[in-house]
Enzyme design. Sequence first.
Site, mmCIF file in Angstrom:
data_model
loop_
_atom_site.group_PDB
_atom_site.id
_atom_site.type_symbol
_atom_site.label_atom_id
_atom_site.label_comp_id
_atom_site.label_asym_id
_atom_site.label_seq_id
_atom_site.Cartn_x
_atom_site.Cartn_y
_atom_site.Cartn_z
ATOM 1 N N GLU A 278 -12.981 5.204 5.004
ATOM 2 C CA GLU A 278 -13.078 4.276 6.251
ATOM 3 C C GLU A 278 -14.175 4.535 7.182
ATOM 4 O O GLU A 278 -14.453 4.100 8.182
ATOM 5 C CB GLU A 278 -11.605 4.477 7.003
ATOM 6 C CG GLU A 278 -10.442 3.909 6.195
ATOM 7 C CD GLU A 278 -9.018 4.515 6.468
ATOM 8 O OE1 GLU A 278 -8.264 3.952 6.095
ATOM 9 O OE2 GLU A 278 -9.038 5.364 7.479
ATOM 10 N N GLN B 20 0.842 -1.414 -0.035
ATOM 11 C CA GLN B 20 -0.080 -0.051 0.096
ATOM 12 C C GLN B 20 0.821 1.270 -0.326
ATOM 13 O O GLN B 20 0.162 2.406 -0.139
ATOM 14 C CB GLN B 20 -0.967 0.058 1.151
ATOM 15 C CG GLN B 20 -1.996 -1.241 1.296
ATOM 16 C CD GLN B 20 -2.800 -0.987 2.510
ATOM 17 O OE1 GLN B 20 -3.211 -2.081 3.113
ATOM 18 N NE2 GLN B 20 -3.284 0.287 2.769
ATOM 19 N N ARG C 210 -8.761 -0.728 8.036
ATOM 20 C CA ARG C 210 -9.882 0.309 7.520
ATOM 21 C C ARG C 210 -10.057 1.588 8.330
ATOM 22 O O ARG C 210 -11.178 2.007 8.654
ATOM 23 C CB ARG C 210 -11.196 -0.318 7.037
ATOM 24 C CG ARG C 210 -11.800 0.602 5.717
ATOM 25 C CD ARG C 210 -12.728 -0.326 5.110
ATOM 26 N NE ARG C 210 -13.238 0.488 3.888
ATOM 27 C CZ ARG C 210 -14.119 -0.062 3.130
ATOM 28 N NH1 ARG C 210 -14.704 -1.159 2.984
ATOM 29 N NH2 ARG C 210 -14.758 0.837 2.293
ATOM 30 N N CYS C 211 -9.016 2.217 8.836
ATOM 31 C CA CYS C 211 -9.307 3.165 10.019
ATOM 32 C C CYS C 211 -7.909 3.881 9.834
ATOM 33 O O CYS C 211 -6.842 3.624 9.289
ATOM 34 C CB CYS C 211 -9.355 2.309 11.290
ATOM 35 S SG CYS C 211 -8.743 3.069 12.736
#
Length: 803
Positions: free
Chosen positions: A746, A229, A376-377
């Site tokens: 998110e 990522q 996802r935060c």
Amino acid sequence: MTTTEQPATQATPPGIGGIGHSLRRREDDRFLRGAGRFVDDIVLPRMLHAAVLRSPVPHARIASIDTSAAAALPGVVAVVTGADLAAHNLAWMPTLSGDTQAVLATDKVRFQGQEVAAVIAEDPYVAHDALDLIDVDYDTLTPVVNPRQALADDAPLIRDDKEGQEGNRCYRWEAGDREATDRAFAEADVVVELDTHYPRSHPSPLETCGCVADVNPATGHATIYMTSQAPHAHRTLFALVAGLPEEKIRIISPDIGGGFGNKVPIYPGYVVATAASLLIGRPVKWVESRSENLISTGFARDYHMHGELALKRDGRILGLRVNMLSDNGAFFADAQPTKFKAGLFHIVTGSYDYPAAHVVTEGAYTNKAPGGVAYRCSFRVTEASYLIERLVQNAAYELGVDPAELRLRNFIRPDQFPYRSPTGFTYDSGDYARALRLAMERVGYDDLRREQAEAREQGRLIGIGLASFTEVVGAGNHKEFDIAGIKMFDSAELRVHPTGKAILKLGVRSQGQGHETTFAQIVAEELGIPATDIAVQEGDTDNTPYGLGTYASRSTPVGGAATVMVARKLRDKARVIAAHLLEAAEEDLEWEPGRFFVKGTPSRGVTIQDVAFAAYTNFPEGLEPGLEGVHYYDPPNMTYPFGSYIVVVEVDAETGQWKVRRMVAVDDCGVRINPMIVEGQIHGGLAEGYAMANMQFITFDEDGNCIGSNFMDYLIPTAWETPRFELDETVTPSPHHPIGAKGVGESATVGSPAAYVNAVIDALAHLGVRNIDMPVLPHRVWAAVRDAGGSGGGEQGGVPPAP
Ligand code: CDP
């Protein structure tokens, strides 16, 4: 329905497709045809395969490793142990939190599934078969699986490799003002407390982690195809760790089958494959299995939280006190800025205005896999949002005030922005009451409350759960945010070709979020070039400008802003060329999407395509030819998306089963670039939030065995279980983002778990139930009803307040 018009909504015609158009995702064509190119699709000539041997025990001294039988298996090229790596100073690597992590264990194993040895073979099946032939003699030690026990004086020392490490505490950090908070609590009429555990979960992307490392023995160039990522940051870290010259390292992050934070850290498998390729002189592929991914790679959450909210009898919140103990596993490998040891957990004050808060966070080493990734935060916002939204809901029951009303009384008001929170965040913009009121209207809140009261009389349980979350996304600025010392900015490079088509290159890296579509839309908006004429390239460090990558919803706030800025630079230059072509003064030109024209004479104009051609064929004397630029964007602040979610459930007290009847989600992410993609992001997040609330956790037995390392135990909701979502929106632009956009990737994972859990608690609140830890499994609900009056329902418990 939109409550306010987006300032820039559809300023461009559909043929151009700028901001506000729900263009179909152009990348989906290749994905739907099975024509994506993922790491495991990469096959290089003479490529070898790596497989990793993992420890079956959580805590043991390694007495010996015998690799001779494995090495003798036909097709095996090499067997690598920690001792082999130590000879090259590669047995340990730094983590993203400044700790060290074993690449292959040398002295001890510290969690079940830890990497102990690797086989490099001609084919992947031989590599895996050879693992069975490696004989490791483990002297087992007592495992420590509970973080509170880990901090006890007599707990076995897990990190005896670290000089000066005396116990199992890996950090202690605090934020806010202790004295001011104590004063607020002294003035309180009511104090509401909550102990809760946000369980260990896993991002579980469809594609597991892997790489193909190809070090050319002749040139020394290393090309590493990697599920990354953050390819640029990873290249720099590879250069620093392996001592390879950075210009000879090229990280290519091809199509990524989901990341969700799981593909931010550097894992031992990447290092082993790269070291093997360097030493053997052939490409080496390593791709982990599903169980390896779940057992060892980048878990999330695992926060034991104790919160106390001080209130006046009229419902006014005075202060918040939080003690949090995080279970970090064997290595402190959280992905987060250096300055913040518990990520951005200190945004735990939420959407509410009160003067005082104090947050103490501690981390413990345990014999579990490391990770602490922001699933996802934005770092640790999910845990924070969950705690405050659960506390506020419980406070409403203690005060006898409706949970919506209590929130409305305490929200930060629109005229208070920019708002400085008691733990040091500057919220950029928001209108929380408007979002909540819209959600209440959509769900029919008042009617539902009446129905709930009637149902209770008939012995039926209906619950209405709310969550009014505020997120914080878009790191940096550079002063406060870094990853392993590298400052958090991002970049965009834009080149318009002579025929008016363009290529945009970015430092961020999509993992399914639709960047190829939305970032082209930003350029379309700014330059009037149709989005379909703009190619977007990401993920190749040789061919994109430096950036910190995609996680923590930072792509739109940072990479998106860089895109706007570079497009505006090019438009300024295009104006000079247009003036030259039209033989007019620059200040006499007007701009409409895709075209300059002379003020007052709209027919006398040139298109952006005419200008692009002229940039290479007919530019003014003295002007640098071409139409190309780069912009590095250092955000002045984070962006603060928010929303209000309302969940309606029916609970069967006999069986503990609960069912979602309605889920209304109102989100505000500022200006929406592509409303359809935004809705897709929210749908995905709401489904993941539902999974966390309802069914997912990774647990360990008392011997340190990981339970949940396969999809039989770690449950992923299918369309069958997933509730139906009803979405709505408000639009409150970010004042500092050049197009007013905030991140959204998110929001729904952050905001929704509390809404689901609050709904179940709401159904049982009149019985005295105040907490059921996630996942809210039927037997936990049943036990909570049985023990009604207590706050049970969990199995792992929270942490008691610090002395
Ligand atoms: O960093 P990441 O891509 O995960 O998250 P994001 O910046 O929130 O963006 C997720 C997707 O939603 C991207 O394709 C964005 O361009 C899109 N988006 C949008 O269309 N409008 C916004 N205000 C925010 C995101």
